[in-house]
Design an enzyme around this catalytic site. Structure first.
Site, PDB file in Angstrom:
ATOM      1  N   SER A  88       0.837  -1.190   0.000  1.00 53.51           N
ATOM      2  CA  SER A  88       0.000   0.000   0.000  1.00 53.51           C
ATOM      3  C   SER A  88       0.882   1.254   0.000  1.00 53.51           C
ATOM      4  CB  SER A  88      -0.957  -0.043   1.199  1.00 53.51           C
ATOM      5  OG  SER A  88      -2.041   0.831   1.031  1.00 53.51           O
ATOM      6  N   MET A  89       0.796   2.134   0.975  1.00 49.36           N
ATOM      7  CA  MET A  89       1.696   3.279   1.027  1.00 49.36           C
ATOM      8  C   MET A  89       3.147   2.837   0.936  1.00 49.36           C
ATOM      9  SD  MET A  89       2.296   6.135   4.050  1.00 49.36           S
ATOM     10  CE  MET A  89       3.489   5.178   5.008  1.00 49.36           C
TER      11      MET A  89
END
Length: 244
Positions: A88-89
């Site tokens: 994700s991030m």
């Protein structure tokens, strides 16, 4: 304090897997991963400031401030064949860190694994989010700690971290003139991820001059929780086709 955490130190590793957690996540997310791999593989997890043992440190709200610090620590490590994996991030942070590693001349990072995130669009603009928007966004993705938002005390404890991390990723702009990576790229995604489709993950093929592979797992944004062992083995497999 160091960004790099070793849950199982390896004296003379044959390969190093560096794991970058998601927004709001910490190095403990990867605590069990060393047990999935050969003892010669060193698993290193990135611990961002402002959480876990770095709770007293200031949060870092921009990619341009965060990724150079991580890259500098990785450059100081003894160079062994290395794979970066970000979820994700963390996929974006791993990508930006690798750009800086390669710009500094590092050649030992052989693969970047990007999980649960599409290729960042340079011109994307995301309006500011309220706290309720943030909580709704986080809970919609599920994950191992979704229940903390039902607890008022934990909510107030973790909200600053979530605010910071979403600001970082919402304001992040991938450079249009970024050079192609020399390392191979592997995209990993869940077949029911509301944030990125398997087709969308294919866009990562455009960032590398090396080989590109992609793998789809059964599950949502946090598909890698039930599939952790398989993901870990796939990330470090020399062919990129291992299916545990």
């Amino acid at each position: 304090m160091s960004y790099l955490v070793r849950h199982r130190p390896v004296e003379d590793p044959a390969l190093r897997l560096v794991c970058f957690p998601h927004a709001g996540g910490g190095a403990s997310f990867f605590r069990d991963w060393p047990g999935y791999l050969d003892p010669s593989v060193e698993v290193v997890a990135v611990r961002y400031p402002g959480r876990e043992t770095r709770m007293g440190e200031a949060l870092i709200p921009t990619m341009d401030a965060l990724s150079p610090q991580i890259a500098a620590e990785l450059l100081a490590e003894t160079p062994v064949p290395t794979v970066l994996l970000g979820h994700s991030m963390g996929a974006a942070v791993a990508y930006e860190s690798l750009l800086r590693l390669e710009a500094a001349g590092a050649e030992h990072v052989t693969r970047l694994c990007v999980s649960g995130r599409g290729l960042p669009v340079p011109a994307a603009v995301v309006p500011p989010r309220t706290d309720e928007d943030l909580i709704a966004a986080v809970t919609s993705l599920g994950g191992p700690h979704a229940a903390i938002w039902q607890n008022a005390e934990l909510r107030e404890l973790f909200l600053p971290v979530i605010r910071n991390d979403f600001r970082l990723i919402d304001t992040y702009r991938r450079r249009e003139d970024a050079p192609p990576l020399r390392a191979d790229v592997m995209a990993l995604t869940g077949d029911r991820d509301p944030r990125v489709t398997p087709l969308g993950a294919q866009a990562w093929s455009t960032v590398t001059a090396g080989a590109f592979t992609s793998h789809v797992f059964e599950g949502d944004h946090f598909y890698l929780v039930p599939h952790a062992e398989r993901v870990a083995r796939l990330a470090v497999d020399r062919t990129g086709r291992h299916d545990a």
